[in-house]
Design an enzyme around this catalytic site. Structure first.
Site, mmCIF file in Angstrom:
data_model
loop_
_atom_site.group_PDB
_atom_site.id
_atom_site.type_symbol
_atom_site.label_atom_id
_atom_site.label_comp_id
_atom_site.label_asym_id
_atom_site.label_seq_id
_atom_site.Cartn_x
_atom_site.Cartn_y
_atom_site.Cartn_z
ATOM 1 C CG HIS B 15 -0.382 0.352 2.439
ATOM 2 N ND1 HIS B 15 -0.956 0.527 3.584
ATOM 3 C CD2 HIS B 15 1.014 0.114 2.853
ATOM 4 C CE1 HIS B 15 -0.302 0.708 4.778
ATOM 5 N NE2 HIS B 15 0.815 0.382 4.371
ATOM 6 C CB CYS B 34 3.574 5.138 5.082
ATOM 7 S SG CYS B 34 4.128 4.117 6.646
ATOM 8 C CG HIS B 40 5.238 0.667 2.450
ATOM 9 N ND1 HIS B 40 4.569 1.570 2.387
ATOM 10 C CD2 HIS B 40 4.830 0.075 3.663
ATOM 11 C CE1 HIS B 40 3.967 2.037 3.396
ATOM 12 N NE2 HIS B 40 3.849 1.158 4.202
ATOM 13 C CD GLU B 124 0.566 -0.912 9.018
ATOM 14 O OE1 GLU B 124 -0.115 -0.389 8.324
ATOM 15 O OE2 GLU B 124 1.537 -0.475 9.978
#
Lengths: 136, 140
Positions: B15, B34, B40, B124
């Site tokens: 994502h 991110c 990644h 996660e």
């Protein structure tokens, strides 16, 4: 209110079978778990008690006593046993993880005098567990 | 008697956290690494908790095969080894694990009928986990 959790492990065998079902129904509903010779798991049990902290001892519960009750009521009765044949609760109930959590709750609830039982969690495998909070 | 059954699944997906409502600078400061435009990935640990009375004939809250089949068909086959940003669920939202929790909860809530959905929990990484239980505000 403080919550305290004690973990224990036991290994046992079981199989799923309802004598009121036909052989085909038992096979369809329970699949591989219907093998009458049984199969086994390494169960992990987590017992959570809750209460106020005793100002003199600093304890919610005396862990020694909790461990003794756990050993006597659960591990001595279930570790290295065939649940269907050796644990009385499962002569009339199927030893699913759900019923195992309920049976362990019932064994502990009457024996734990000081601590208030909050939750019984039983892991059948690391991927599957059942929680029981004593709800009707 | 009411019991709660939790089943754990794994899938891997990539994502990128990026909001069209923010400037490039704001995206970079909000999402940091991110926000890398190439994306990644993570190995997501998904836990689904369902509840209900234990059926006296079967000893079960629900048949695990039904839950596994539903999750495999509706979630794992659609999310595993995908880029989450390309999925319909994230056409208008950023695929944070918060939003992933809510998207998976919605799929289960709409389609899974064999037991009552209690909660969806995502890891996660080993360091981060997220839980969503709909409108409920329950202490576990």
């Amino acid at each position: 209110m403080v919550y305290l959790t004690r973990r224990a492990e036991f290994s046992a065998s079981h199989y799923y079978h309802n004598p009121e079902f036909t052989a085909e129904e038992n096979q369809r509903i329970f699949g591989k778990c219907n093998n009458p010779n049984g199969h086994g798991h390494n169960y992990t049990l987590e017992v959570t008690v809750k209460g106020e902290v005793d100002p003199r001892s600093g304890f919610v519960v005396d862990l020694k006593q909790l461990k003794e009750v756990l050993n006597r009521e659960v591990l001595d009765a279930m570790d290295h046993r065939f649940l269907n044949k050796e644990v009385p609760e499962f002569s009339s109930r199927i030893p699913t993880t759900e019923n195992l959590a309920i049976a362990i709750w019932q064994r502990l609830a009457t024996k734990l005098t000081r601590a208030h039982l909050h939750r019984v969690r039983v892991y059948e495998t690391p991927d599957l567990f059942v929680d029981f909070y004593g709800e009707a | 008697m009411k019991a709660y059954l939790t089943r754990r699944y794994l899938f891997s997906a990539s994502h990128r956290l990026h909001s069209d409502a923010m400037s490039d600078a704001e995206n970079a400061s909000t999402y940091g690494k991110c926000n890398n435009p190439y994306g990644h990935g993570h190995n997501y640990g998904l836990e689904v908790t369902v509840s209900g009375p234990v059926n006296e004939s079967t000893g079960m809250v629900c048949n695990l095969v039904d839950l596994d089949n539903f999750v495999r068909r509706e979630i794992l086959e659609r999310f595993d080894h995908q880029n989450l940003n390309t999925l319909a669920e994230f056409a208008g939202t950023v695929p944070t694990t918060e939003n992933l929790c809510m998207a998976v909860y919605d799929i289960l809530q709409r389609g899974f009928r064999s037991a009552h959905l209690e909660k969806v929990r995502f890891e996660e990484t080993m360091m981060n986990s997220f839980e969503y239980a709909g409108a409920q505000d329950r202490i576990w």
